[in-house]
Design an enzyme around this catalytic site. Structure first.
Site, PDB file in Angstrom:
ATOM      1  N   ASP A 183       0.811  -1.202   0.000  1.00  0.00           N
ATOM      2  CA  ASP A 183       0.000   0.000   0.000  1.00  0.00           C
ATOM      3  C   ASP A 183       0.850   1.260   0.000  1.00  0.00           C
ATOM      4  O   ASP A 183       2.037   1.204   0.293  1.00  0.00           O
ATOM      5  CB  ASP A 183      -0.815   0.007   1.294  1.00  0.00           C
ATOM      6  CG  ASP A 183      -2.283   0.023   0.992  1.00  0.00           C
ATOM      7  OD1 ASP A 183      -2.670   0.801   0.114  1.00  0.00           O
ATOM      8  OD2 ASP A 183      -3.024  -0.737   1.640  1.00  0.00           O
ATOM      9  N   ASP A 270     -10.368   2.078  -3.409  1.00  0.00           N
ATOM     10  CA  ASP A 270     -10.990   0.823  -2.973  1.00  0.00           C
ATOM     11  C   ASP A 270     -12.386   0.599  -3.559  1.00  0.00           C
ATOM     12  O   ASP A 270     -13.204   1.520  -3.626  1.00  0.00           O
ATOM     13  CB  ASP A 270     -11.117   0.797  -1.450  1.00  0.00           C
ATOM     14  CG  ASP A 270      -9.761   0.709  -0.777  1.00  0.00           C
ATOM     15  OD1 ASP A 270      -8.734   0.762  -1.486  1.00  0.00           O
ATOM     16  OD2 ASP A 270      -9.728   0.592   0.455  1.00  0.00           O
TER      17      ASP A 270
HETATM   18  C1  GLA Z   1      -6.018   0.305   1.469  1.00  0.00           C
HETATM   19  C2  GLA Z   1      -6.138  -0.710   0.357  1.00  0.00           C
HETATM   20  C3  GLA Z   1      -7.138  -1.768   0.748  1.00  0.00           C
HETATM   21  C4  GLA Z   1      -6.722  -2.411   2.052  1.00  0.00           C
HETATM   22  C5  GLA Z   1      -6.530  -1.362   3.124  1.00  0.00           C
HETATM   23  C6  GLA Z   1      -5.917  -1.895   4.385  1.00  0.00           C
HETATM   24  O1  GLA Z   1      -7.175   1.041   1.617  1.00  0.00           O
HETATM   25  O2  GLA Z   1      -6.506  -0.095  -0.837  1.00  0.00           O
HETATM   26  O3  GLA Z   1      -7.269  -2.716  -0.276  1.00  0.00           O
HETATM   27  O4  GLA Z   1      -5.517  -3.109   1.854  1.00  0.00           O
HETATM   28  O5  GLA Z   1      -5.675  -0.324   2.671  1.00  0.00           O
HETATM   29  O6  GLA Z   1      -5.846  -0.916   5.360  1.00  0.00           O
END
Ligand code: GLA
Length: 624
Positions: A183, A270
């Site tokens: 990330d 997301d």
């Molecule tokens: C980000 C990523 C998600 C997940 C979260 C975990 O938002 O895009 O897919 O991995 O972090 O905190």
């Protein structure tokens, strides 16, 4: 390209190449790691967020084995955020032993080895999660979660920053993981003015990633950090059995360069279990067909089948979501709690016909054959010569669609055999077929017919073999066509366009979504790209290259002259006259017998505004 090798850090330092359009004779997109087809498996995030534990993860893994999903290709069991306790003062990462009891060791150093051994013993692979900064997404955006790292300020710095080599060695060499998702929240959310830093909870790290405004990202710096990760992965995985998943949500113009470093790369923020948001994520990947290849795939995020608009009461939407991800060659990562997933949803995950498309060895992402805001037709070339077709109805009313032989580049005077990918029904038609597509439905078939181009393949049918090594885009531009969903609430001013990628190379389209056309001549097939570009194309046994080239009619600039050159394994094969807008397409042809890598270079002296679309019309690899 040499500059890429430099930045990704896996090659010895070499002098910066001065002319990025000079032929190299080599394929530059990533082929390292274990992702020759898109990864498949399960990830904890959409089911549990940070509230995960060993029992939940292993129970889902067991279901994957017991239901036969593992045998169908779902292999990776990936821990997302929530596995860690903290970073010890000597830098070692410690697992959360309360949540993952098998990680306890007598000396307190903790080890995930028993856990990964267990998964490996089940015939599965193990993945985990980290952040490229010092701190993580949940620490930044979910402060109320119970399962966050504890300890002193530095102990809570669980991200890779400053520890890349050490952590990769521990995760892969010592603990035996096979997959890492990385990330970028730590590079984005911890500026000195942020509340989390001002309050003293976290240390400041000057942001080098900005999701909303690409100009505020330090692209070389972010890319350089991922390059360091890649170097470490190569070092600690001499057997090449690793997957590197980049998760920076389409920021830092990652869609143009992730393909040179990693195995999968997120194209958007997301996913949420809402129809509109799924469309947003789909849109960020669907026009990037030339940026995905065996070894590096577009990732519109994990499947959200099981919740909200994709739960068992919404099978139409759930099937659409799965179909679209299969056609995009997206990673198929199940995100539901498999201990209690209803059978109709399990059946969706287990659709062998769609899995086969996603895992097709050709590695060609689907190409848009018909494009409107309401209805889209996607066509995917398969390794055995079949095609797969999907018709997506994005709207809330039924649509009467007409699928034509031309959409699939098939002859309209011979029968086309179709197999429905959801109910297995076989049928056939000649010329065109009328279909009703219900609201939010995606109809999909595997089809076989006689090719319109009998003796070869259009390059636009083979996107997995075409790599825009240099796509001519000098200033990243936001894509205005991506659906802007209201899924994150209606405070503020709405979701404005911020995903870059507009202006990238396209199959059967100009970089700006127009039909390909040179001096009034329309090309239903071809590659559209900006001038000052170099496309690499693999040739697997074809003997002749043909194309009709020219400046596209959609170019704003009528003065600039572009020369089109074709190279074979680094050698000039043929070159056009200088061409400007309005001049008829010029035919380019060359013998490519024995050539394995073609390079298509479109060069202009001055494309100052960076917006000079050129067209490789009907570009094709022919048998004779
Ligand atoms: C980000 C990523 C998600 C997940 C979260 C975990 O938002 O895009 O897919 O991995 O972090 O905190």
């Amino acid at each position: 390209m040499l500059t890429i090798a430099l930045l990704c850090g896996s090659q010895p330092a070499i002098a910066q190449q001065t002319d990025p359009l000079a032929p190299t004779g080599t394929w530059s997109a990533n082929v390292d790691g274990a992702a020759i087809t898109p990864p498949m498996g399960w990830n904890s995030w959409n089911a549990f967020f940070t509230d995960l534990d060993e029992e939940k993860v292993l129970a889902s893994a067991q279901v994957i084995v017991d239901t036969g999903l593992a045998a169908k290709g779902y292999r990776y069991i990936n821990l997302d955020e929530g596995w860690w306790q903290h970073r010890r003062d000597d830098g070692r990462m410690l697992a959360n032993t309360d949540r993952f009891p098998s990680t306890r060791t007598p000396d307190g150093a903790t080890s995930f080895r028993p856990f990964t051994d267990r998964l490996h013993g089940m015939g599965l692979k193990a993945g985990l999660y980290s952040d490229l900064g010092r701190n993580t997404c949940a620490q930044a955006y979910m402060p109320d979660q119970t399962n966050l790292p504890r300890g002193t300020l530095t102990q809570r710095e669980v991200g890779l920053y400053g520890h890349i080599d050490q952590d990769i060695s521990q995760f892969f060499g010592e603990w035996g993981f096979d997959y890492i998702k990385i990330d970028g929240c730590g590079l984005r959310a911890y500026g000195p003015e942020s509340e989390r830093v001002v309050s003293g909870r976290y240390r400041a790290l000057d942001p080098i990633l900005n999701l909303e405004t690409v100009a505020l990202s330090d692209i070389p710096a972010v890319r350089g950090l991922f390059g360091e990760v890649k170097t470490a992965l190569m070092r600690y995985n001499p057997d090449n059995d690793f997957v590197l998943s980049l998760c920076i949500w389409g920021s830092a113009h990652v869609r143009a360069w992730a393909k040179d470093i990693g195995n999968v790369s997120r194209t958007s923020d997301d996913i949420t279990p809402h129809w509109g948001r799924m469309l947003t994520n789909f849109d960020t990947a669907v026009t990037r067909e030339l940026y995905a290849h065996p070894g590096s795939w577009n990732d519109p995020d994990m499947l959200f089948i099981g919740k909200g608009d994709f739960d068992a009461d919404h099978l139409t939407e759930a099937r659409s979501h799965f179909t679209l991800w299969a056609f995009l060659n997206a990673p198929l990562l199940i995100g539901s709690d498999l201990r209690n997933t209803p059978q109709p949803l399990m059946d969706i995950f287990g659709n062998s016909a769609l899995i086969a498309l996603n895992q097709d060895p050709g590695g060609h992402q689907a190409v848009l054959a018909y494009d409107t805001d309401d209805l889209q037709i996607l066509v995917k070339t398969l390794a055995d010569g079949d095609k797969a077709v999907a018709i997506l109805n994005r709207s809330s009313a039924p649509v009467e669609a007409t699928l034509t032989a031309a959409h699939m580049k098939l002859r309209d005077d011979a029968a086309i055999a179709t197999t429905d990918l959801w109910n297995g029904e076989g049928a056939s038609f000649t010329g065109e077929m009328k279909v009703t597509v219900a609201p939010r439905e995606t109809r999909a078939w595997r089809v076989r017919g006689n090719r319109a181009l009998e003796d070869g393949m259009y390059l636009s049918e083979l996107p997995g073999q075409v790599n825009p090594a240099v796509d001519g885009l000098t200033v990243p531009q936001v894509d205005p066509t991506i659906h802007r969903a209201a899924s994150f609430g209606t405070r503020g001013s709405g979701a404005r366009p911020f995903y870059t990628g507009w202006g990238g190379a396209r199959a059967d389209s100009t970089p700006y979504g127009r039909v390909l056309q040179v001096a009034g001549q329309h090309f239903a097939s071809g590659i559209g790209v900006l001038a000052n570009s170099r496309l690499e194309a693999r040739n697997e046994g074809h003997r002749r290259f043909t194309a009709s080239v020219g400046v596209d009619d959609s170019a704003e600039d009528a003065d600039n002259e572009v020369t089109f050159a074709l190279y074979g394994d680094g050698r000039l094969l043929t070159r056009s006259e200088p061409l400007s807008r309005g001049m008829p397409a010029q035919s380019l042809e060359a013998d490519i017998t024995g050539v394995t890598l073609l390079e298509l270079v479109a060069r202009t002296r001055d494309a100052a505004n960076g917006r000079l679309p050129v067209t490789w019309g009907d570009a094709a690899l022919m048998q004779r």
